[in-house]
Design a protein around this motif. Structure first.
Motif, PDB file in Angstrom:
ATOM      1  N   ALA A 206      -8.877   5.035  -3.957  1.00 42.47           N
ATOM      2  CA  ALA A 206      -7.603   5.257  -4.648  1.00 42.47           C
ATOM      3  C   ALA A 206      -6.563   5.617  -3.596  1.00 42.47           C
ATOM      4  O   ALA A 206      -6.628   6.695  -2.980  1.00 42.47           O
ATOM      5  N   ALA A 207      -5.624   4.715  -3.364  1.00 43.13           N
ATOM      6  CA  ALA A 207      -4.588   4.930  -2.350  1.00 43.13           C
ATOM      7  C   ALA A 207      -3.603   5.998  -2.809  1.00 43.13           C
ATOM      8  O   ALA A 207      -3.242   6.065  -3.987  1.00 43.13           O
ATOM      9  N   ASN A 208      -3.177   6.827  -1.851  1.00 46.35           N
ATOM     10  CA  ASN A 208      -2.195   7.876  -2.130  1.00 46.35           C
ATOM     11  C   ASN A 208      -0.887   7.649  -1.385  1.00 46.35           C
ATOM     12  O   ASN A 208       0.037   8.424  -1.532  1.00 46.35           O
TER      13      ASN A 208
ATOM     14  N   SER B 159      -0.219   5.844   5.774  1.00 45.65           N
ATOM     15  CA  SER B 159      -0.599   6.756   6.855  1.00 45.65           C
ATOM     16  C   SER B 159       0.624   7.059   7.714  1.00 45.65           C
ATOM     17  O   SER B 159       1.432   6.179   7.994  1.00 45.65           O
ATOM     18  N   THR B 160       0.716   8.297   8.152  1.00 46.92           N
ATOM     19  CA  THR B 160       1.791   8.689   9.072  1.00 46.92           C
ATOM     20  C   THR B 160       1.325   8.614  10.523  1.00 46.92           C
ATOM     21  O   THR B 160       2.114   8.843  11.431  1.00 46.92           O
TER      22      THR B 160
ATOM     23  N   PRO C 123      -1.778   2.458  11.124  1.00 47.62           N
ATOM     24  CA  PRO C 123      -0.696   2.198  10.160  1.00 47.62           C
ATOM     25  C   PRO C 123      -1.209   1.476   8.908  1.00 47.62           C
ATOM     26  O   PRO C 123      -1.070   0.270   8.774  1.00 47.62           O
ATOM     27  N   CYS C 124      -1.823   2.220   8.016  1.00 48.71           N
ATOM     28  CA  CYS C 124      -2.386   1.600   6.817  1.00 48.71           C
ATOM     29  C   CYS C 124      -2.352   2.605   5.671  1.00 48.71           C
ATOM     30  O   CYS C 124      -1.549   3.526   5.682  1.00 48.71           O
ATOM     31  N   ALA C 125      -3.221   2.450   4.694  1.00 48.37           N
ATOM     32  CA  ALA C 125      -3.213   3.287   3.494  1.00 48.37           C
ATOM     33  C   ALA C 125      -4.079   4.529   3.673  1.00 48.37           C
ATOM     34  O   ALA C 125      -5.114   4.494   4.331  1.00 48.37           O
ATOM     35  N   VAL C 126      -3.641   5.630   3.081  1.00 54.82           N
ATOM     36  CA  VAL C 126      -4.458   6.837   2.991  1.00 54.82           C
ATOM     37  C   VAL C 126      -4.804   7.045   1.527  1.00 54.82           C
ATOM     38  O   VAL C 126      -4.064   6.647   0.634  1.00 54.82           O
ATOM     39  N   GLY C 127      -5.961   7.638   1.301  1.00 51.03           N
ATOM     40  CA  GLY C 127      -6.374   7.893  -0.069  1.00 51.03           C
ATOM     41  C   GLY C 127      -7.766   8.475  -0.101  1.00 51.03           C
ATOM     42  O   GLY C 127      -8.297   8.912   0.921  1.00 51.03           O
ATOM     43  N   THR C 128      -8.352   8.455  -1.284  1.00 47.01           N
ATOM     44  CA  THR C 128      -9.674   9.042  -1.478  1.00 47.01           C
ATOM     45  C   THR C 128     -10.683   7.953  -1.787  1.00 47.01           C
ATOM     46  O   THR C 128     -10.463   7.124  -2.667  1.00 47.01           O
TER      47      THR C 128
ATOM     48  N   THR D 234      -7.536   3.632   5.453  1.00 41.01           N
ATOM     49  CA  THR D 234      -8.168   2.315   5.421  1.00 41.01           C
ATOM     50  C   THR D 234      -7.139   1.202   5.327  1.00 41.01           C
ATOM     51  O   THR D 234      -5.987   1.432   4.975  1.00 41.01           O
ATOM     52  N   GLN D 235      -7.593   0.010   5.609  1.00 45.12           N
ATOM     53  CA  GLN D 235      -6.803  -1.203   5.444  1.00 45.12           C
ATOM     54  C   GLN D 235      -7.368  -1.930   4.233  1.00 45.12           C
ATOM     55  O   GLN D 235      -8.311  -2.704   4.364  1.00 45.12           O
ATOM     56  N   PRO D 236      -6.876  -1.643   3.027  1.00 49.48           N
ATOM     57  CA  PRO D 236      -7.429  -2.332   1.857  1.00 49.48           C
ATOM     58  C   PRO D 236      -7.027  -3.803   1.831  1.00 49.48           C
ATOM     59  O   PRO D 236      -6.042  -4.205   2.449  1.00 49.48           O
ATOM     60  N   GLY D 237      -7.798  -4.582   1.139  1.00 49.24           N
ATOM     61  CA  GLY D 237      -7.487  -6.001   1.007  1.00 49.24           C
ATOM     62  C   GLY D 237      -8.378  -6.857   1.868  1.00 49.24           C
ATOM     63  O   GLY D 237      -9.430  -6.437   2.336  1.00 49.24           O
ATOM     64  N   SER D 238      -7.955  -8.086   2.083  1.00 51.23           N
ATOM     65  CA  SER D 238      -8.775  -9.032   2.837  1.00 51.23           C
ATOM     66  C   SER D 238      -8.522  -8.854   4.324  1.00 51.23           C
ATOM     67  O   SER D 238      -7.563  -9.370   4.877  1.00 51.23           O
ATOM     68  N   PHE D 239      -9.383  -8.081   4.987  1.00 55.06           N
ATOM     69  CA  PHE D 239      -9.220  -7.777   6.392  1.00 55.06           C
ATOM     70  C   PHE D 239     -10.574  -7.859   7.076  1.00 55.06           C
ATOM     71  O   PHE D 239     -11.524  -7.218   6.669  1.00 55.06           O
TER      72      PHE D 239
END
Length: 159
Positions: free
Chosen positions: A63-65, A68-69, A74-79, A96-101
């Motif tokens: 779950a993205a929050n 990232s700072t 440079p991607c998503a932060v979450g739980t 994390t880098q969600p999606g197709s990576f």
């Protein structure tokens, strides 16, 4: 997933490899989910209890929050939350880098981590043994985890 013995272990599914990726795996009777950020940062979430023999639905939900700072990531932060059936069994804040990576083109594997391993916690291919994988579902809808059987039970109640 049907865990036939207490010795079940291996990778139900993995995407990527040593240069970055995700791996959901069972080791030492516990569920783990590892995310390797481009081979530089390894983040592992583990379950707080063992998996008992029998049929189970094992789930990893991110779950993205926000963003990232950290300029190095440079991607998503979450739980990232782990579930066994409908019970939460572990969780941790990750980046994390969600999606197709997939930086190394290791691809998506079911029942093993076929090329380079996402985590040094084990050696590849770390095939899943001691049970049967009924199905792997990857849901990128962004909807909260409700369990795969819950919608079917709801449909049956309409009859």
């Amino acid at each position: 997933m049907d865990v036939e013995s207490s010795d079940a272990e291996g990778v139900p599914c993995a995407h990527g490899g040593v240069a970055g990726g995700h791996s959901l795996y069972v080791k030492g009777h516990r569920l783990y989910c590892a995310y390797d950020w481009i081979g530089a940062t390894l983040q592992v979430v583990d379950a707080d209890r063992e998996i008992s023999p029998g049929k189970h639905v094992l789930t990893a939900e991110f779950a993205a929050n926000g963003r990232s700072t950290d300029p190095a990531m440079p991607c998503a932060v979450g739980t990232l939350t782990l579930y066994m059936d409908d019970q939460e069994v572990g969780g941790k804040d990750i980046t994390t880098q969600p999606g197709s990576f997939c930086a190394v083109r290791d691809g998506f594997c079911v029942g093993r981590d076929g090329a380079s391993p996402v985590t040094p916690d084990r050696q590849g291919p770390f095939s899943f043994t001691g049970g049967m994988i009924d199905r792997v579902v990857v849901d990128v809808s962004g909807e909260r985890h409700v369990g795969h059987d819950a919608p079917a039970r709801g449909w049956l109640m309409l009859d």
